[in-house]
Design an enzyme around this catalytic site. Structure first.
Site, PDB file in Angstrom:
ATOM      1  NE  ARG A   1      -1.866  -5.561   8.082  1.00  0.00           N
ATOM      2  CZ  ARG A   1      -2.331  -5.507   6.772  1.00  0.00           C
ATOM      3  NH1 ARG A   1      -2.323  -4.857   5.982  1.00  0.00           N
ATOM      4  NH2 ARG A   1      -2.727  -6.824   6.434  1.00  0.00           N
TER       5      ARG A   1
ATOM      6  CE1 TYR B   1      -3.724  -2.466  -0.159  1.00  0.00           C
ATOM      7  CE2 TYR B   1      -2.992  -3.168   1.983  1.00  0.00           C
ATOM      8  CZ  TYR B   1      -3.667  -3.343   1.203  1.00  0.00           C
ATOM      9  OH  TYR B   1      -4.560  -4.419   1.036  1.00  0.00           O
TER      10      TYR B   1
END
Length: 651
Positions: free
Chosen positions: A536, A498
């Site tokens: 994360r 991402y």
């Protein structure tokens, strides 16, 4: 049928025995370059499982071997001036020289031709040729097996000692050069094996790479004087070595087949070398019997049966070897947790299985973690972070929110779960504008919105070419989302390719300082959010040109220094063509390394489906919070029992 076996180690001799038992008309000869009484190494360890296989294959040999066994059921761990013991492990060992004597005698009883002092210059003329000539196999050189040899683990040296240990003993000694560790176990009434190990950097710093054999022996003797209790170490060409991990693409070529160390090795720290070799002999003999000496069919059966088991064992051995190579990173753990981490390093022992073997040990661990004399298992121990108290280690539920409309992965709505919430703030970057995952992963929408990334490389072959992100706007969006968040734990998504994850990888960002923008976001969110903050992170890209585990640990360390309280350990998906290693618990070892090498608490998932896995992970200090995929009923009963127990303790 005539058979030539090259190598008179345990594998070759045992196969000769089994083949003569199978068919007395078969002519079997064993060719060995060394003398009958030549042996390298000292003791051999057997498991109960292996002994059962030996008993079934040849009861006479089994009886002779077990009559001379040294047996014990305890593991002692000497660490930071403490000695911790764990019982119920059932070990058996025999002197390697005695084992060879037994097998040679049994061969003679069955009229096997034993030829010692024979140098093999070419493949012997025989209907079946077996390469059982060890890790430095000559037979391998005459055929094409697709052999690969690579060094793994630390430097090690193998000694014997006349101090008879009464348990399998691990000893750890910190020196000015670094940490040394020893593996020791008895193998008869007079002698024990004593292996000393250390990373190559420590070996060089201590000057051991330049010492003569006796100098090195004296160094180790002095270093582990307490364990040896004044006894001597004995050398048998005891030199500092690298352990060779051997694999082969195929185990046979024409009428030639390999077994034992010639075809595979497993690091000594799990004690499976001779076990694997003799089990190979059993499987090959059984395949030849089943296929009525059809060599090609038997070889296929043999390899299909043994290769998957050997591969799993080698994986466990490699993880164990790597563990001892980085053992110094666990030196901050308390002795009871260090010992549990050591016992469970290969995954073959868990909290539940150790609880059956040694309930006193697991009770001590539970009590230490729970802070009370009687405490529930580790997964139910409390954990507190920035004023947020978790009554157990797996109560977090996840949800995610895109910080901008064009930062969504898809137009699909995500529901807010009930429970103690971990809210993930994400921007999909070049993985955005895709169809809902139920229709396929990373399939672009036909009329999707523009996507952004640090470079113009699309995520997949059908993905949109990304534009340049407005970093100021993205930063403001993360801060605004953090300011409005209502959750126990806030998480910034820097994983799986991402937007922020794309900044971190050399595969997707050409900048020299790839941490620049992700750290800016982290620091800004930290200023806006007072509660627990997680990141994360894909600790490795699973790609030969991407971030390694070491790179990921360095990134995790930087995130901790910038204000992250937790690292949520993930891996891969930075690019669409990575090389994943998915399996049950595949993230646990990564979490262990991040937690203990980057000194930061971790969250871990990765196909974890049992409370025993959570108990083992938390108890061993491999993670602080665990994301379990459990049916609701599997969680409800233990939670109720834990709550009742805690209530009784408080009362």
């Amino acid at each position: 049928m005539n058979v030539a076996i090259v190598g008179a180690g345990p594998a070759g001799l045992y196969l000769a025995i089994l083949l003569r038992k199978l068919d007395r008309g078969v002519d079997v000869r064993v060719l060995e370059r060394n003398a009958p009484d030549a042996t390298f190494g000292f003791g051999v360890v057997f498991s109960e499982e292996t002994l059962g296989a030996l008993r079934d294959a040849d009861p006479e040999t089994h009886l002779e071997i077990t009559d001379t066994f040294a047996r014990w059921d305890r593991i002692d761990i000497h660490y930071q001036g403490r000695e911790l013991s764990s019982r119920g492990h059932s070990f058996s060992a025999i002197a390697r020289k005695r084992l060879l004597e037994i097998l040679q005698q049994r061969c003679r009883e069955l009229s096997v031709a034993l030829e010692f002092g024979v140098e093999v210059a070419d493949l012997p003329g025989a209907d079946l040729v077996v390469g059982a000539d060890g890790a430095n196999s000559l037979v391998r050189r005459f055929c094409d097996f697709g052999t690969k040899v690579q060094a793994e683990g630390s430097k090690y040296v193998w000694f014997g000692t006349d101090h008879v240990f009464d348990a399998f003993t691990f000893a750890f000694r910190e020196t000015e050069h670094g940490l040394f560790n020893a593996h020791a176990y008895p193998y008869d009434e007079r002698m024990s094996t004593f292996i000393v190990e250390c990373p190559e950097t420590v070996c060089r710093a201590a000057g051991l790479d330049e010492m003569e054999e006796q100098e090195s022996l004296a160094f180790c003797e002095q270093l582990f004087a307490n364990e040896l209790r004044g006894r001597e170490l004995f050398s048998n060409r005891s030199l500092w070595l690298d352990f060779p991990k051997i694999t082969n693409q195929t185990w046979h070529d024409g009428n030639v087949v390999l077994l034992g160390d010639a075809v595979h090795t497993a690091h000594f720290s799990i004690g499976s070398g001779t076990k694997l070799a003799m089990e190979d002999s059993i499987a090959l003999a059984a395949a030849l019997a089943r296929r009525r000496w059809d060599l090609n069919a038997a070889f296929v059966d043999y390899e299909l049966e043994r290769a998957p088991y050997v591969e799993r064992t080698q994986q466990a051995a490699s993880e164990s070897a790597a563990y001892f190579g980085r053992i110094a990173s666990y030196s901050h753990l308390e002795p009871i947790q260090f010992a549990f981490n050591l016992l469970t390093r290969s995954g073959r022992i868990t909290h539940a299985t150790l609880g059956v073997r040694d309930p006193q040990f697991t009770r001590a661990l539970d009590s230490w973690l729970g802070g009370r004399p009687v405490s529930p298992p580790p997964a139910f121990s409390p954990f507190e972070l920035r004023g947020v108290r978790f009554e157990n280690r797996f109560e977090l539920v996840e949800s995610s929110v895109a910080v901008t409309p064009d930062g969504r992965t898809s137009a699909e709505e995500i529901s807010r779960p009930e429970g103690k919430l971990l809210l993930r703030l994400m921007h999909a970057g070049r993985r955005g504008a895709t169809q809902p995952r139920r229709l396929g992963v990373d399939l672009p929408l036909p009329d999707g919105w523009p996507v952004v990334a640090p470079t113009k490389r699309p995520y997949g072959p059908f993905g949109a070419i990304p534009g340049k992100p407005d970093e100021a706007a993205v930063l403001d969006a993360f801060v605004a989302a953090a300011s409005e968040a209502r959750a126990e734990v806030l998480e910034i998504d820097m994983a799986h390719g991402y937007l922020l994850g794309s900044y971190l990888s050399r595969l997707t960002n050409d900048e020299d300082d790839r941490l620049r923008f992700p750290l800016r976001v982290l620091e800004a969110v930290r200023a806006a959010w007072a509660g627990p903050l997680a990141v994360r992170l894909s600790v490795t890209d699973w790609h030969p040109r991407g971030n390694s585990v070491e790179d990921g640990i360095a990134i995790a360390r930087a995130m901790r220094e910038a204000g992250a309280d937790l690292i949520h350990v993930e891996a891969g998906q930075t690019v669409h063509d990575d090389r994943p290693e998915y399996r049950r618990g595949f993230l646990t070892a990564l979490s262990d390394r991040v937690r203990n090498e980057a000194s930061v608490p971790t969250i871990v998932g990765g196909y974890l489906t049992t409370l025993d896995e959570a108990n083992t992970i938390v108890g061993a200090g491999r993670a602080d919070l665990v994301l379990l995929d459990l049916p609701e009923t599997q969680v409800e009963r233990p939670l109720k029992a834990s709550a009742q127990l805690l209530g009784e303790l408080r009362a």
